[in-house]
Design a protein around this motif. Structure first.
Motif, short mmCIF file in Angstrom:
data_model
loop_
_atom_site.label_atom_id
_atom_site.label_comp_id
_atom_site.label_asym_id
_atom_site.label_seq_id
_atom_site.Cartn_x
_atom_site.Cartn_y
_atom_site.Cartn_z
N HIS A 173 -0.25 14.65 0.68
CA HIS A 173 -1.33 15.73 1.23
C HIS A 173 -1.74 16.63 0.40
O HIS A 173 -0.82 17.17 -0.54
CB HIS A 173 -0.89 16.31 2.29
N VAL A 210 -4.76 10.03 -4.37
CA VAL A 210 -3.94 8.76 -4.69
C VAL A 210 -3.29 9.02 -5.91
O VAL A 210 -2.14 8.78 -6.51
CB VAL A 210 -4.44 7.42 -4.18
N VAL A 263 -7.82 8.88 6.82
CA VAL A 263 -7.22 8.55 5.50
C VAL A 263 -8.23 8.30 4.32
O VAL A 263 -7.84 8.33 3.34
CB VAL A 263 -6.63 7.19 5.65
N ARG A 264 -9.43 8.30 4.64
CA ARG A 264 -10.51 8.18 3.84
C ARG A 264 -10.70 9.46 2.84
O ARG A 264 -10.54 9.58 1.45
CB ARG A 264 -11.88 8.17 4.21
N GLY A 303 1.44 5.21 0.24
CA GLY A 303 0.69 6.46 0.84
C GLY A 303 0.46 7.35 -0.21
O GLY A 303 0.71 7.24 -1.29
N THR A 304 -0.34 8.40 0.21
CA THR A 304 -0.53 9.56 -0.93
C THR A 304 0.12 10.81 -0.40
O THR A 304 0.35 11.01 0.69
CB THR A 304 -1.98 9.69 -0.85
N ASP A 344 -6.93 9.30 0.99
CA ASP A 344 -6.81 8.51 -0.21
C ASP A 344 -7.47 9.14 -1.28
O ASP A 344 -7.14 8.29 -2.64
CB ASP A 344 -7.55 7.08 0.48
N GLU A 345 -8.26 9.94 -1.47
CA GLU A 345 -8.86 10.50 -2.61
C GLU A 345 -7.86 11.15 -3.69
O GLU A 345 -8.00 11.48 -4.81
CB GLU A 345 -9.86 11.57 -2.18
N GLU A 403 0.79 -1.28 0.08
CA GLU A 403 0.07 0.04 0.00
C GLU A 403 0.74 1.34 0.04
O GLU A 403 1.56 1.36 0.99
CB GLU A 403 -0.86 -0.02 1.49
#
Ligand code: DAH
Length: 345
Positions: free
Chosen positions: A103, A342, A335-336, A100-101, A339-340, A98
């Protein structure tokens, strides 16, 4: 004679090894089949004198049992290996790692920095805990300007006999202008990304900390037309080549003349929608020509040099680009939400 043979065979059987099941079967035939070595012992056994039969018979039986057990054990080993091997599917893709994204604030800050880097702006930095001198005094704020008030500014320490020695959390990145100008003579062409603090109640539309990017260009013969063209380039790089800009007169202590810049609404393209409150425009930054008082306060000769400055709110731009409705999302680390971003670059 027979006893020796039994012992010798016993030693061999105990050490028995096979590379695979086929080899094991060959060995089994060699030892245990009707014509195998152990069965052969039985032939010899018949000729053994009667008084030895009991002892030797027992030994042969033991050897037979030992050999049978040993073969069974080896066979079991191969079976277990096979089972194990069939469990590992080496063609199966590895478990995904996984990632990370970034910010959203970092993404937009980077986009803005990239846009200005392409036209020669370099990055300058300054402290977040700053003195009044650099946040207000050198930037031409009057002694009684409301921004100096406790209501707007976080104070680290106050000094009633000399307010310029008050220590505050900087309320704008314009403080980096003062820092750079006091130590550098023009030409100066910088952008200053950073965090700023204001004593505001936290709501969907305001926060006690946020991010700005300050721009400053000081040289000979810098005009308002230069400012306008750089801001047009910036707006079109950020929001697309169709974007229009509009400059409205405004007031900031450190610029004269001052303006606020709107861009044509990125949702309706300027036709008017609920997002732009039917005006076709959304405000994105403040700007102006650096006030000669500021140049002089920072040790730059205002009769030789002129320049422009602008200040962009990073959260504001991020809201416009990604339609984030609530400022608090940026600092809640949900994180929801994160995660957008990504796939965003
Ligand atoms: N410092 C201003 C603020 O925090 C933004 C700003 C306006 C910066 C005009 C500038 C400028 O450099 O010229 O609201």
């Amino acid at each position: 004679m027979l006893l020796e043979k039994i012992e010798e065979l016993r030693a061999r059987v105990a050490e028995l090894k096979a590379a695979d099941e086929e080899a094991l079967e060959a060995l089994r035939i060699k030892y245990l089949s009707k014509k195998g070595e152990i069965s052969q012992l039985m032939n010899e056994f018949r000729t053994v004198p009667a008084e030895q039969k009991r002892e030797l018979g027992q030994k042969i039986n033991e050897l037979k049992n030992l050999a049978t057990a040993r073969f069974a054990e080896l066979k079991e080993g191969f079976k277990a290996q096979e089972k194990q091997a069939s469990k590992i599917d080496i063609t199966r893709p590895a478990a995904p790692v996984e990632l990370g994204t970034r910010h959203p604030i970092s993404l937009v800050r980077k986009q803005i920095i990239d846009i200005f880097s392409r036209i020669g702006f370099t990055i300058a930095d300054g402290p977040e805990v700053e003195d009044d001198m650099h946040v207000f005094t050198m930037l031409n704020f009057a002694a009684d300007h409301p921004a100096r008030d406790m209501q707007d500014t976080f104070f680290i320490s106050t000094n009633p006999s000399d307010v310029t020695k008050n220590v505050v959390l900087r309320s704008h990145t314009s403080s980096v202008q003062s820092r750079v100008m006091e130590r550098t003579q023009p030409p100066i062409r910088i952008i200053c990304p950073g965090r700023v603090y204001r004593n505001e109640a936290i709501t969907a539309r305001a926060h006690c900390f946020f991010h700005q990017i300050e721009g400053l260009y000081i040289d000979k013969n810098v005009s308002f037309a230069d400012l306008k063209q750089v801001l047009l380039y910036f707006a079109q790089e950020l929001f697309g080549p169709e974007t229009k800009i509009r400059l409205r007169p405004s007031y900031f202590p450190f610029t004269e003349p001052s303006a606020e810049m709107d861009v044509s609404c990125m949702l309706c393209g300027g036709k008017g929608c609920s997002f732009c409150k039917n005006t076709g425009w959304v405000e994105i930054l403040g700007c102006g020509m650096v006030d000669p008082n500021v140049l002089e306060a920072c040790g730059i000769d205002s009769t030789v040099y002129s320049g422009y400055a602008f200040g962009v709110g990073v959260e504001r731009i991020t809201n416009l680009k990604y339609m984030v409705k609530d400022l608090r999302m940026f600092s809640e680390n949900d994180v929801r939400f994160l995660d957008e971003f990504v796939a965003a670059k």
